[in-house]
Write an enzyme that holds these catalytic residues in place. Structure first.
Site, PDB file in Angstrom:
ATOM      1  N   CYS A  82       0.838  -1.203   0.000  1.00 46.98           N
ATOM      2  CA  CYS A  82       0.000   0.000   0.000  1.00 46.98           C
ATOM      3  C   CYS A  82       0.873   1.253   0.000  1.00 46.98           C
ATOM      4  CB  CYS A  82      -0.983  -0.044   1.173  1.00 46.98           C
ATOM      5  SG  CYS A  82      -2.305   1.172   1.009  1.00 46.98           S
ATOM      6  N   HIS A 177      -3.690  -5.196   0.427  1.00 44.92           N
ATOM      7  CA  HIS A 177      -3.154  -5.611   1.732  1.00 44.92           C
ATOM      8  C   HIS A 177      -3.113  -7.135   1.860  1.00 44.92           C
ATOM      9  CE1 HIS A 177      -2.850  -1.726   3.837  1.00 44.92           C
ATOM     10  NE2 HIS A 177      -3.783  -1.354   2.971  1.00 44.92           N
ATOM     11  N   GLU A 179      -1.775  -8.765   4.173  1.00 42.49           N
ATOM     12  CA  GLU A 179      -1.692  -9.168   5.580  1.00 42.49           C
ATOM     13  C   GLU A 179      -3.057  -9.408   6.213  1.00 42.49           C
ATOM     14  OE1 GLU A 179      -1.207  -6.254   4.249  1.00 42.49           O
ATOM     15  OE2 GLU A 179      -1.244  -4.565   5.651  1.00 42.49           O
TER      16      GLU A 179
END
Ligand code: XMP
Length: 528
Positions: A82, A177, A179
């Site tokens: 990001c 993202h 994660e």
């Protein structure tokens, strides 16, 4: 530490810790540090790979938020996520532009360029055989021009450069993202980066970690003595078991019973540590002292302060008796370190400090021993199990430091605490014994925190031929991943029915049970 290490530079994203979680899930050790660490720090940390987190900021707004030059010169793979992608683009000669079309939430990303990062990682294929990823996006800005040497790695219709790579240098970046769990292939992508691209060995495992931690504690402490405040909670219990494994009788645990513990909790802690582990444990029954100080106090914050201050006092008095102690051990875990502003730039939010540790080291003049400082909660639990603590203890719901003090509304009285303890134990027993057929798990495992609350109001009931006029308890059960927000748990009616029947029949003094159906926010998890 001999492990291969990944360095995560934090630009202030709310989800930086999740990057660390995912890397550790790939059995690779990593640490989060602020984005503005020095070049020398990066060299001495000697990472095998570097990950740049997201941020709330824009590359063209906030020029403080840059990666140090050493990131690009370290000769190791770098992954930008990001904002991390955007700063990589700007710092390496590309550009970023403001976008009037912000993307938040679900998106489908098309893979390009056959990079090693995305090779074979996809959720589905389009009819034209394009590999597609389902991802979670959260950005306004986007990369407008690739830096020299980079090729396109991913795109969406709104974000034509949603991923880029310079494979010769091992630089990769994604706008989405990986994660968060809403990106189903995110774990595979981060694993690919740290294990295959960076070549980290995957040597971060709890079983082998014990030997390493034991050796470190022995080296740190030498032949000096250590004291530790045992609360019955997971972190202090695991810290105690680990330190005891390392130095045996050089450790003295002090267990302060403030009279606001759960049913049989004091006995269980003593049986576990003094009985099974043969650790030295000083059991201080300070319940009268605590309840005396709390008499007549109704304000929740004042109650918390009194319990906190009293705890420090009792603990210190015990610690002073142990004149040989040179160390104070604490069960501080990694999220406490990161969140309490361990970062210079103070980007992470500050959580409330734990009342039972604040102020102790300075006043006691002891050195601080914190063997769990680099572990996440689930790693602490895995370590506890590997050390032989019972899984029931290690996987217990969290319990607040002030204990039942914040679950007895208004004035705290011993008779209220006794009623609440019994009602609470029945609720927990029923949660443990009721298995959800869909998942095969108990409702205790399916909830994050569950407990009973004592309401100091009387209501009318009828029992046998007589009228009763007794107290009320509320049951609370929530599901949450971070305790910042929480949903009330949709427990089966049959479970609620059996629990309320048992409480009213078995706990004389309570004639009414209610279930709390409030979410957080606007309610909090505890009632006070
Ligand atoms: P709330 O009630 O704020 O609780 O939604 C969030 C989580 O924090 C725990 N909690 C505390 N823990 N001392 C603690 O050690 C406290 O004073 C305290 N107050 C709340 C609560 O049990 C929940 O897990």
């Amino acid at each position: 530490m001999q492990h291969d290490k990944v360095l995560i530079l934090d630009f202030g994203s709310q989800v930086t810790q999740l990057i660390a979680r995912r890397v550790r899930d790939a059995s690779v050790y990593c640490e989060i540090h602020p984005n503005d660490v020095s070049d020398d720090f990066i060299k001495s940390y000697a990472p095998k790979a570097i990950i740049l987190s997201g941020s709330h900021a824009s590359t063209y707004e906030d020029h403080e938020l840059r990666a140090p030059q050493a990131v690009w010169d370290a000769g190791v793979p770098v992954l930008g996520i990001c904002y991390g992608m955007q700063t990589m683009a700007v710092q390496l000669g590309g550009s970023v532009e403001w976008s009037d079309h912000r993307e938040f939430g679900y998106a489908e990303v098309r893979a390009h360029g056959h990079t090693q990062l995305l090779d074979g990682i996809q959720d589905f294929e389009t009819p034209e055989k394009h590999g597609m990823l389902k991802v979670w996006m959260s950005h306004g800005d986007k990369v407008a021009a690739l830096p020299p040497g980079f090729k396109l790695m991913a795109s969406t219709p709104n974000c034509p450069i949603a991923g880029m790579a310079d494979e010769a240098r091992g630089f990769y970046a994604v706008q989405f993202h990986p994660e968060v769990t809403h990106t189903p292939q995110g774990e595979a992508l981060l694993r690919r980066f740290v294990r295959d691209i960076a070549g980290c060995k995957g040597d971060w495992q709890m079983g082998s970690y014990i030997d390493e931690a034991v050796a470190r504690i022995r080296e740190q402490v030498g032949d000096e003595e250590v004291i530790l405040g045992l609360s019955g909670g997971v972190d202090s219990s695991v810290a105690a078991a680990l330190i005891h494994r390392a130095i045996g009788d050089q450790l003295t645990c002090v267990f302060v019973d403030h009279g606001l513990l759960r049913l049989n909790e004091g006995r269980m802690v003593m049986e576990m540590f003094a009985g099974r582990l043969h650790a030295k444990v000083v059991h201080v029954d300070a319940s009268e002292q605590f309840l005396g100080k709390l008499a007549g106090v109704t304000d929740p914050e004042r109650k918390r302060k009194i319990i906190g201050a009293e705890f420090v006092e009792v603990f210190q008095a015990e610690a002073r008796k142990l004149t040989n102690a040179k160390w104070l051990a604490q069960g501080t875990i990694y999220p406490d370190v990161v969140e309490s502003g361990g970062t210079k730039t103070k980007k992470a939010t500050t959580i409330k400090s734990h009342h039972n540790v604040g102020g102790l080291p300075e006043t006691l003049g002891l050195k601080l021993l914190e063997p769990l400082r680099e572990l996440f909660k689930d790693e602490v639990r895995a370590l506890g199990v590997a050390l032989g603590l019972p899984p029931d203890m290690v996987y217990r719901h969290p319990f607040p430091g002030p204990g039942l003090g914040v679950r007895i509304l208004g004035e705290i009285r011993k008779d209220f605490a006794d009623l609440l303890r019994r009602a609470d134990a029945i609720f927990i027993e029923e949660l443990r014994n009721t298995i959800d057929p869909g998942t095969g798990k108990s409702w205790y495992a399916l909830t994050s925190q569950a407990f009973a609350v004592f309401l100091p109001v009387k209501s009318v009931g009828v029992m046998g031929d007589g009228r009763t006029y007794d107290y009320v308890v509320a049951l609370r059960a929530v599901q949450t991943s971070d305790f910042m927000t929480a949903d009330w748990a949709e427990l089966p009616y049959s479970l609620l029915k059996k629990t309320s029947g048992r409480i009213i029949n078995e706990v004389r003094g309570i004639n009414r049970v209610t279930y709390d159906v409030s979410s957080k926010p606007p309610a909090t998890i505890e009632w006070e």
